[in-house]
Motif scaffolding. Structure first.
Motif, PDB file in Angstrom:
ATOM      1  N   LEU B   8      -6.116  -1.836  24.797  1.00 18.21           N
ATOM      2  CA  LEU B   8      -5.419  -2.532  23.705  1.00 18.21           C
ATOM      3  C   LEU B   8      -3.913  -2.386  23.860  1.00 18.21           C
ATOM      4  O   LEU B   8      -3.173  -3.330  23.608  1.00 18.21           O
ATOM      5  CB  LEU B   8      -5.874  -1.983  22.346  1.00 18.21           C
ATOM      6  CG  LEU B   8      -7.161  -2.573  21.789  1.00 18.21           C
ATOM      7  CD1 LEU B   8      -7.513  -1.948  20.454  1.00 18.21           C
ATOM      8  CD2 LEU B   8      -7.049  -4.096  21.615  1.00 18.21           C
ATOM      9  N   LEU B  74      -8.087 -17.563  32.258  1.00 19.71           N
ATOM     10  CA  LEU B  74      -7.996 -16.734  31.052  1.00 19.71           C
ATOM     11  C   LEU B  74      -9.334 -16.048  30.803  1.00 19.71           C
ATOM     12  O   LEU B  74     -10.387 -16.670  30.935  1.00 19.71           O
ATOM     13  CB  LEU B  74      -7.625 -17.656  29.874  1.00 19.71           C
ATOM     14  CG  LEU B  74      -7.287 -17.040  28.526  1.00 19.71           C
ATOM     15  CD1 LEU B  74      -6.232 -15.964  28.652  1.00 19.71           C
ATOM     16  CD2 LEU B  74      -6.792 -18.132  27.582  1.00 19.71           C
ATOM     17  N   LEU B  79      -9.018 -11.355  24.914  1.00 16.09           N
ATOM     18  CA  LEU B  79      -8.464 -11.936  23.684  1.00 16.09           C
ATOM     19  C   LEU B  79      -9.290 -11.493  22.488  1.00 16.09           C
ATOM     20  O   LEU B  79      -8.749 -11.124  21.444  1.00 16.09           O
ATOM     21  CB  LEU B  79      -8.485 -13.470  23.754  1.00 16.09           C
ATOM     22  CG  LEU B  79      -7.430 -14.165  24.619  1.00 16.09           C
ATOM     23  CD1 LEU B  79      -7.672 -15.665  24.627  1.00 16.09           C
ATOM     24  CD2 LEU B  79      -6.024 -13.883  24.093  1.00 16.09           C
ATOM     25  N   ARG B  80     -10.623 -11.506  22.653  1.00 18.61           N
ATOM     26  CA  ARG B  80     -11.515 -11.122  21.552  1.00 18.61           C
ATOM     27  C   ARG B  80     -11.268  -9.686  21.102  1.00 18.61           C
ATOM     28  O   ARG B  80     -11.289  -9.384  19.913  1.00 18.61           O
ATOM     29  CB  ARG B  80     -12.987 -11.271  21.977  1.00 18.61           C
ATOM     30  CG  ARG B  80     -13.569 -12.653  21.661  1.00 18.61           C
ATOM     31  CD  ARG B  80     -15.092 -12.622  21.718  1.00 18.61           C
ATOM     32  NE  ARG B  80     -15.599 -12.276  23.038  1.00 18.61           N
ATOM     33  CZ  ARG B  80     -15.858 -13.149  24.002  1.00 18.61           C
ATOM     34  NH1 ARG B  80     -15.669 -14.438  23.800  1.00 18.61           N
ATOM     35  NH2 ARG B  80     -16.309 -12.757  25.167  1.00 18.61           N
ATOM     36  N   ALA B  82      -8.544  -7.879  21.205  1.00 19.22           N
ATOM     37  CA  ALA B  82      -7.305  -7.790  20.422  1.00 19.22           C
ATOM     38  C   ALA B  82      -7.488  -8.441  19.056  1.00 19.22           C
ATOM     39  O   ALA B  82      -7.069  -7.891  18.028  1.00 19.22           O
ATOM     40  CB  ALA B  82      -6.161  -8.457  21.178  1.00 19.22           C
ATOM     41  N   GLU B  83      -8.126  -9.611  19.052  1.00 17.07           N
ATOM     42  CA  GLU B  83      -8.351 -10.344  17.799  1.00 17.07           C
ATOM     43  C   GLU B  83      -9.211  -9.499  16.851  1.00 17.07           C
ATOM     44  O   GLU B  83      -8.955  -9.444  15.647  1.00 17.07           O
ATOM     45  CB  GLU B  83      -9.064 -11.663  18.125  1.00 17.07           C
ATOM     46  CG  GLU B  83      -9.162 -12.626  16.962  1.00 17.07           C
ATOM     47  CD  GLU B  83      -9.906 -13.899  17.356  1.00 17.07           C
ATOM     48  OE1 GLU B  83     -10.103 -14.153  18.568  1.00 17.07           O
ATOM     49  OE2 GLU B  83     -10.321 -14.636  16.432  1.00 17.07           O
ATOM     50  N   TRP B  85      -9.535  -6.195  16.697  1.00 15.04           N
ATOM     51  CA  TRP B  85      -8.798  -5.062  16.121  1.00 15.04           C
ATOM     52  C   TRP B  85      -7.974  -5.530  14.923  1.00 15.04           C
ATOM     53  O   TRP B  85      -7.981  -4.916  13.851  1.00 15.04           O
ATOM     54  CB  TRP B  85      -7.894  -4.397  17.170  1.00 15.04           C
ATOM     55  CG  TRP B  85      -7.311  -3.109  16.657  1.00 15.04           C
ATOM     56  CD1 TRP B  85      -7.813  -1.854  16.833  1.00 15.04           C
ATOM     57  CD2 TRP B  85      -6.133  -2.956  15.843  1.00 15.04           C
ATOM     58  NE1 TRP B  85      -7.029  -0.934  16.176  1.00 15.04           N
ATOM     59  CE2 TRP B  85      -5.998  -1.580  15.566  1.00 15.04           C
ATOM     60  CE3 TRP B  85      -5.206  -3.839  15.329  1.00 15.04           C
ATOM     61  CZ2 TRP B  85      -4.949  -1.076  14.794  1.00 15.04           C
ATOM     62  CZ3 TRP B  85      -4.163  -3.339  14.544  1.00 15.04           C
ATOM     63  CH2 TRP B  85      -4.047  -1.969  14.296  1.00 15.04           C
ATOM     64  N   ILE B  86      -7.223  -6.637  15.117  1.00 13.79           N
ATOM     65  CA  ILE B  86      -6.362  -7.152  14.043  1.00 13.79           C
ATOM     66  C   ILE B  86      -7.213  -7.588  12.848  1.00 13.79           C
ATOM     67  O   ILE B  86      -6.918  -7.258  11.702  1.00 13.79           O
ATOM     68  CB  ILE B  86      -5.510  -8.340  14.544  1.00 13.79           C
ATOM     69  CG1 ILE B  86      -4.585  -7.888  15.680  1.00 13.79           C
ATOM     70  CG2 ILE B  86      -4.700  -8.937  13.405  1.00 13.79           C
ATOM     71  CD1 ILE B  86      -3.794  -9.023  16.309  1.00 13.79           C
ATOM     72  N   SER B  87      -8.275  -8.325  13.147  1.00 12.68           N
ATOM     73  CA  SER B  87      -9.107  -8.890  12.087  1.00 12.68           C
ATOM     74  C   SER B  87      -9.724  -7.805  11.196  1.00 12.68           C
ATOM     75  O   SER B  87      -9.791  -7.957   9.973  1.00 12.68           O
ATOM     76  CB  SER B  87     -10.181  -9.757  12.741  1.00 12.68           C
ATOM     77  OG  SER B  87     -11.315  -9.835  11.949  1.00 12.68           O
TER      78      SER B  87
END
Lengths: 126, 126
Positions: B8, B74, B79-80, B82-83, B85-87
């Motif tokens: 991350l 890509l 991407l998932r 990181a998304e 963790w934020i979500s």
């Protein structure tokens, strides 16, 4: 608007540090003082303050001084802007990969009969 | 697993640069060569290669050399992570703020009658 280029730079930069992410995890449960944020981290108060300043600079955290205590809270709007950027790219590439998968399945025939079952459709040799 | 701390760190670090985000935007539309990725950016090929290396190091991008051309694509899994963790943090804080809003509305009486309608419930002075 938070989704401007410079803001995303700062938000992702702020998220790139494990200590700062730990602080954000704590703040996702509710407001906390600077010293509370630093408690689980093996670092000086000066270092904690610096991390909090990076988080405030990114817009992820807001702070308010009440008496002698500075209380920090998490700003969901900044999290949303970063999540939105990632989600848009992820959706685009996943859709593309899905379409590619469908195309390959179509050109290879039914997905149920793959290379493991190579019987040609016109195998009647009577 | 991609959601390890170090990964991350690298993913968010990679996302913190506007040039690298532009490369990822291009790659969300499909694979591209290194020189294609560098085309919209005012930088040397050496600088472009360095950015691509950061993206590869984070797991966001994979590359493959076919003949003389290195083609990048890509990786949605990075991407998932990181998304995700934020979500998770965003959902927690938004839920907390919703509960706080409900509590404040309850303690202030009906949300329709706020401070603008301060008539006390036992105002009968007959």
């Amino acid at each position: 608007m938070l989704n401007q280029v410079a803001d995303l730079d700062r938000v992702f930069q702020a998220l790139a540090d494990p200590g700062r992410r730990l602080m954000l995890e704590r703040l996702s449960e509710g407001p906390a003082s600077v010293s509370e944020l630093g408690r689980p981290l093996a670092m000086s108060l000066a270092a904690v303050v610096q991390h909090v300043q990076v988080l405030e600079g990114s817009g992820l955290v807001r702070s308010q001084k009440l008496g002698r205590t500075r209380t920090c809270s998490l700003n969901p709007a900044a999290l949303r802007s970063a999540e939105h950027w990632i989600s848009e790219r992820r959706t685009l590439i996943e859709r593309r990969l899905d379409r590619l998968g469908e195309y390959l399945a179509e050109t290879a025939g039914s997905p149920d009969t793959g290379p493991a079952d190579p019987a040609p459709p016109d195998s009647s040799t009577s």
